[in-house]
Each structure stands twice: as structure tokens, then as C-alpha cells.
Enzyme design. Sequence first.
Site, PDB file in Angstrom:
ATOM      1  N   GLU A 150      54.822  40.760  46.388  1.00  0.00           N
ATOM      2  CA  GLU A 150      55.478  40.835  47.706  1.00  0.00           C
ATOM      3  C   GLU A 150      54.804  39.888  48.704  1.00  0.00           C
ATOM      4  O   GLU A 150      55.483  39.230  49.499  1.00  0.00           O
ATOM      5  CB  GLU A 150      55.421  42.269  48.248  1.00  0.00           C
ATOM      6  CG  GLU A 150      56.351  43.220  47.520  1.00  0.00           C
ATOM      7  CD  GLU A 150      56.343  44.630  48.099  1.00  0.00           C
ATOM      8  OE1 GLU A 150      57.342  45.334  47.908  1.00  0.00           O
ATOM      9  OE2 GLU A 150      55.343  45.025  48.741  1.00  0.00           O
ATOM     10  N   ASP A 182      57.652  42.803  51.782  1.00  0.00           N
ATOM     11  CA  ASP A 182      58.397  44.012  51.444  1.00  0.00           C
ATOM     12  C   ASP A 182      59.827  43.935  52.008  1.00  0.00           C
ATOM     13  O   ASP A 182      60.792  44.291  51.335  1.00  0.00           O
ATOM     14  CB  ASP A 182      57.630  45.219  52.022  1.00  0.00           C
ATOM     15  CG  ASP A 182      58.464  46.483  52.083  1.00  0.00           C
ATOM     16  OD1 ASP A 182      58.647  47.100  51.030  1.00  0.00           O
ATOM     17  OD2 ASP A 182      58.932  46.829  53.187  1.00  0.00           O
TER      18      ASP A 182
END
Lengths: 238, 238
Positions: free
Chosen positions: A126, A55
Site C-alpha cells: 500500500e 490504503d
Amino acid sequence: MTLAYPRRQRQLESLIERLGVPNKDLIKWQLLDLALIHPSVSEKANYEQLEFVGDAVVRLVAAQVLWENYSEFPVGEFAAIRSVLVSDRILAKLARVYGLELYLQVAGGASNDRAGMESRLADAFESVLGALYLSTNNLELIRPWLDPHFKKLAAEIRLDPARLNYKAALQEWTQGQFKVLPEYRVTQNHSQTDKNRFEAEVWLNGEKLGWGKGRSIKSAEQAAAKVAFLSIDSQGKP
Amino acid sequence: MTLAYPRRQRQLESLIERLGVPNKDLIKWQLLDLALIHPSVSEKANYEQLEFVGDAVVRLVAAQVLWENYSEFPVGEFAAIRSVLVSDRILAKLARVYGLELYLQVAGGASNDRAGMESRLADAFESVLGALYLSTNNLELIRPWLDPHFKKLAAEIRLDPARLNYKAALQEWTQGQFKVLPEYRVTQNHSQTDKNRFEAEVWLNGEKLGWGKGRSIKSAEQAAAKVAFLSIDSQGKP
């Protein structure tokens, strides 16, 4: 070090080829394997922590692409474009480009949850970025294939602001500027003649920034956020 | 390449020595100079865009420190600790450790704004991280001096959860899990006998997660957020 399971190793190598990662000798295969294990398969050994790293990685890639290619943009526009680039919608779309769903290990029930598919794919995307980053401690395995997507998307978002998620963009901006979130106040209009029966106002620090109508609460809020976001002037004041 | 202004160059070199950056030959001094120019000095050439990059950099450093040192923690705890590590309060504190206010160029009026000092220092700290990251495209100029701070702080936050900003932690968690923000509903109790005259409820997706009282709206919301955050169990369900 390659994996103990030759079949999984071959699978992951084919993913890396699809991505076009430049130097596969640098990859930590155990991390990449972990990045593609959904929590439904293992409560302990799954992609959640890599996703947490990833992230931050995807935000950094997006920031650097904007920094290098659009240095003349005001920072509010950076924030708005990045909020779209790192959205689940875009990340899931990129995951699908590379067929990530073929490599992701998901257990029983969860694999039938079609509604959760988008966020699952975005999360796995991610996580893969987290694994590639942690393989080299820099972005050299990521930027060669991700930059072209982000550059193209940034240009599209720029030209067609309707692609923007204005609520996300406004929130990104108010948090960056004032460390507070905008507040939405929604009312329902009971007249049967108006299709847009929801009305939303968006407020910030006691000031009304915008107002909009829609068929749903969400669309009314988006309409209000759009008015507010587009009224932010180049000095970054609402 | 060093700066055209020898005095500023010497200043910035002394900052780099204070930080203990390992290899100052790698530094892009023009970027570091820009990182320490407040928007009040120049509307165009200031730290805002480097701060945008630095914001992603500091999140990545925090994520990697947690990944390397606390791999056994549930990811909800990662999120909660990181929300404190990257808070203005902590970043401004670190900026003060290195006397960043001595190097930051601020114009007239803004320099007297004492209330804005914390966020100015936090912003400048992020900008410096942005400049150091962009000097090498990795974290090698940052982690040697920032890791020890983050490790110590993470351990302290872990042992003393009262240091946590529960509203920030809860928000980080609900956004990560459900892509939505918690909602606070505050009411004021007009009875004169109760010092804690504000009452707050925190709701998520139509479910009440917590309730608390306080002397101010903010403290009542923090109290409600604490109840909600601490009730998240190890499976990550509220």
C-alpha cells in the site's frame, strides 16, 4: 530527483522495472524510498503515512476496475469483491510477486517476526502505491501493472465465491447499507462427539441473518456470515 | 457531450458553477446526471455504483489533504480525523452547502423520508465526487473546491476533539492496527436514581480498553470509546 545513495537508487530502479511502471522519470524517489522503510527502522521517517494514502489509492483502483469491467454487477457484489481485492492476503500475495520483501528495510527483531510478514508486506505494498500516486497525483504509474492482477482476481473471486472472506464481505455490505456492523454471538457445544463444537449466529439490527458451525470460533462465524451474505438478494435486502 | 435534456443540462451547469469546478468542459455530464438519480427513481440506472467509486475518492482526498498539511501528525490522528471528514454527518453538511437536494432526483415515498435525508445527501455527495473523478481520472475537478472545506474541518476537529465520533475513530484505528473491531459490552443499571443507566465496556483482543456510562446504549458506548481512544499513546499502543 534521484537519491543521494546510488546503491538504494539502483535497488529502487530495479523494483520499478519489475513492476513495469511505464515512465520512471515521473517517480519521486524520496517517496518510494520512504515507502519501503518499516517503522522498526525509524519511528519518525517510515512508511506509515504513505500507507494511509495508499490504503485509499488501492480502494480507488479496485473500485475503478470494477466500474469499468463489471458495470452490470449489483453494488453489493462490488463491495464483496473489493473487500477481497484489498485484503492483506491479496496485497501480500501481490507484494511477493514483485519480491517486495527484498526492498523493504526492516530492523532486527521485526524481521524475524514471521507471523507479521503478511501484514508487513501488505502495508509496504500500500505504501508503494501511495508513493506512486503522490508522484503524479493520478493512477498512471499504477494501473498499467495493477489492473491486470485485479481483473484476473475479480474474475476468479466471482467464479469461486469460496475464496470470499464472508465476514469481511458482510461487514462491508452492512456498513455501506446501514452504517452498522453485524454482531456475532458464539456458543460452545461441550459434547465430545461433535467436531464442529462452536456455533455462531450473526445478527443485524435485532434480526438474525444467519447461523453456522465450525471447529473454531472463527470458522463458525465465517459459516454464519456465508449464510447471511448469500441470502442478500439482488435488491440488496437481507 | 452535453445531455439531451436542455433543462437538466442547465440545472447541472448551475450546480457546477455553485461548486466552483474550475473547468466545466472536462465534465462527463451523463455521469454527473447519473450521480444525482436516487435508487427510488430507477432500480438499474442510479447513483449506487458512482457512490461506490466516490467513497474511495473522498477517502483519497481526505488522506492527501492530511498528508500535505499535517505531515507531522501521527498516523493514528490521521485515521481519527479522516473518519470524521468522511462521515455522513460531514458529507451531508457539505452537500447542503451546495444545495445538492435541489438537484437530486428522488421518487415519491423516498422524498418524504426525512430521517433518511442525511444519508441520502451524503450518498449523493459521494456520487458526485465519483462522477467528477471519472471525468478526468484525477482529482483536478474536486480538490480546488473541496480542499478548503477539508482543511478548515481538519483544523476544527483537531482543536476540538469533542467533535470526534470516538467509536468511529477507535474502530478505524483498531482495524488499521490489528484488523479487528473493538467489542462493546453493555449492561443496564436498573436503579431509578441514575440518569446514566447504561454502562458500556469496550474490549479488544481480550483486553478491556475503556468504560463509560450514558443515558442511551449509544452514548455509553461513545463514552467508553472516548476513554479507550484517548488512552492510545503516541506509540500507537492502547
